[in-house]
Design a protein around this motif. Sequence first.
Motif, PDB file in Angstrom:
ATOM      1  N   ARG A  37     -43.954  57.303  94.292  1.00  0.00           N
ATOM      2  CA  ARG A  37     -44.072  59.039  94.711  1.00  0.00           C
ATOM      3  C   ARG A  37     -43.413  59.371  93.494  1.00  0.00           C
ATOM      4  NH1 ARG A  37     -48.425  62.312  95.907  1.00  0.00           N
ATOM      5  NH2 ARG A  37     -47.173  64.344  96.785  1.00  0.00           N
ATOM      6  N   LYS A  38     -42.311  59.338  93.299  1.00  0.00           N
ATOM      7  CA  LYS A  38     -41.767  60.113  92.139  1.00  0.00           C
ATOM      8  C   LYS A  38     -41.989  60.287  90.588  1.00  0.00           C
ATOM      9  CE  LYS A  38     -37.394  60.923  90.220  1.00  0.00           C
ATOM     10  NZ  LYS A  38     -35.197  60.683  90.428  1.00  0.00           N
ATOM     11  N   TYR A  39     -41.860  58.968  90.680  1.00  0.00           N
ATOM     12  CA  TYR A  39     -42.866  58.658  89.276  1.00  0.00           C
ATOM     13  C   TYR A  39     -44.344  59.478  89.104  1.00  0.00           C
ATOM     14  CZ  TYR A  39     -45.485  55.656  85.521  1.00  0.00           C
ATOM     15  OH  TYR A  39     -46.250  55.656  84.099  1.00  0.00           O
ATOM     16  N   PHE A  40     -45.124  59.719  89.968  1.00  0.00           N
ATOM     17  CA  PHE A  40     -46.371  60.388  89.463  1.00  0.00           C
ATOM     18  C   PHE A  40     -45.850  61.679  89.812  1.00  0.00           C
ATOM     19  CE2 PHE A  40     -48.774  56.364  90.594  1.00  0.00           C
ATOM     20  CZ  PHE A  40     -49.202  55.927  89.597  1.00  0.00           C
ATOM     21  N   LEU A  41     -45.036  62.310  90.691  1.00  0.00           N
ATOM     22  CA  LEU A  41     -44.634  63.536  89.903  1.00  0.00           C
ATOM     23  C   LEU A  41     -44.549  64.206  88.962  1.00  0.00           C
ATOM     24  CD1 LEU A  41     -44.115  63.427  94.188  1.00  0.00           C
ATOM     25  CD2 LEU A  41     -45.821  64.730  93.325  1.00  0.00           C
ATOM     26  N   SER A  42     -43.787  63.545  88.594  1.00  0.00           N
ATOM     27  CA  SER A  42     -42.444  63.871  87.654  1.00  0.00           C
ATOM     28  C   SER A  42     -43.963  63.475  86.034  1.00  0.00           C
ATOM     29  CB  SER A  42     -41.006  63.112  87.542  1.00  0.00           C
ATOM     30  OG  SER A  42     -41.191  61.288  87.678  1.00  0.00           O
ATOM     31  N   HIS A  43     -44.855  62.182  85.893  1.00  0.00           N
ATOM     32  CA  HIS A  43     -45.098  61.914  85.085  1.00  0.00           C
ATOM     33  C   HIS A  43     -45.864  63.491  84.056  1.00  0.00           C
ATOM     34  CE1 HIS A  43     -47.271  59.877  82.035  1.00  0.00           C
ATOM     35  NE2 HIS A  43     -46.167  59.225  81.787  1.00  0.00           N
TER      36      HIS A  43
ATOM     37  N   TYR B  11     -50.274  62.679  84.828  1.00  0.00           N
ATOM     38  CA  TYR B  11     -49.767  62.105  86.280  1.00  0.00           C
ATOM     39  C   TYR B  11     -49.856  63.527  87.083  1.00  0.00           C
ATOM     40  CZ  TYR B  11     -50.978  57.329  83.843  1.00  0.00           C
ATOM     41  OH  TYR B  11     -51.303  56.514  83.179  1.00  0.00           O
ATOM     42  N   ARG B  12     -49.057  64.089  87.344  1.00  0.00           N
ATOM     43  CA  ARG B  12     -48.507  65.141  87.731  1.00  0.00           C
ATOM     44  C   ARG B  12     -49.373  65.453  88.096  1.00  0.00           C
ATOM     45  NH1 ARG B  12     -44.137  67.580  83.723  1.00  0.00           N
ATOM     46  NH2 ARG B  12     -45.416  68.248  82.561  1.00  0.00           N
TER      47      ARG B  12
ATOM     48  N   PRO C  90     -51.076  63.661  91.706  1.00  0.00           N
ATOM     49  CA  PRO C  90     -50.365  62.509  92.295  1.00  0.00           C
ATOM     50  C   PRO C  90     -50.641  62.014  93.405  1.00  0.00           C
ATOM     51  CG  PRO C  90     -49.705  64.725  92.649  1.00  0.00           C
ATOM     52  CD  PRO C  90     -50.961  65.194  91.732  1.00  0.00           C
ATOM     53  N   ASP C  91     -51.368  63.185  93.971  1.00  0.00           N
ATOM     54  CA  ASP C  91     -52.362  62.504  95.168  1.00  0.00           C
ATOM     55  C   ASP C  91     -53.804  61.667  95.114  1.00  0.00           C
ATOM     56  OD1 ASP C  91     -50.420  63.779  96.638  1.00  0.00           O
ATOM     57  OD2 ASP C  91     -51.419  65.663  96.933  1.00  0.00           O
TER      58      ASP C  91
ATOM     59  N   GLY D 248     -51.463  55.602  93.384  1.00  0.00           N
ATOM     60  CA  GLY D 248     -50.045  55.185  94.186  1.00  0.00           C
ATOM     61  C   GLY D 248     -50.900  54.437  95.052  1.00  0.00           C
TER      62      GLY D 248
END
Length: 235
Positions: free
Chosen positions: A205-211, A214-215, A218-219, A222
Amino acid sequence: MSGNVGMEQLIPIVNKLQDAFASLGVPISLDLPQIAVVGSQSAGKSSVLENFVGKKSIKKEHAEFLHQKGKKYVDFEQVRKEIEAETDRVTGGNKGISNIPINLRVYSPNVLNLTLIDLPGMTKVPVGDQPIDIEQQIRGMLMEFIVKDSCLILAVSPANTDLANSDALKIAKEVDPGGYIGVVNRSQKDIAGQKDIRAALAAERKYFLSHPSYRHMPDRMGTPYLQVCKMMGMK
């Protein structure tokens, strides 16, 4: 899976039908939702399945093989060993292949009711007793499942390889070019350090929120989103 009582009552009936047809060696004509795992050898397919199901193992789980009726496994290391032993029995001990399925059912109160198909790892060079046309034979096995509209394709590629060269994504796009859902699995270091599934999902979850790529969505990335899509019957 909860909220659809009719479907939950239907699942055990369908499971019994599948077992009956499989024991007779006759394919069942029902086109049921299922997940086919596609990837090269040692690409991390097992990690994908563990993340998707939600747990590596829990105390209330048990597993049964169709070829060992009535025997319950509660130690999932023994399940792994039995899969290896049955594979050797069917294919020989020198990396042969076979299209005979090993039917394993895991019973658990805390995971989704799903049909998971772990297909042979894609390979190009025959080893051991594998035939010269091993690449074509495995491709045929994969296509048998992934061409179905009801099949969700899990195309697995190692994180340290270029996705542009991914054989798994290439074959998936042949039958379903419309899109993908990205997931992030545990690394080999995470597995060796016994990082649990909950921590792995939090890291994903942290990866997709910060990349940066993908940020903005993010929903729609994953493992949890993948689970929702499967329950809704999306390909």
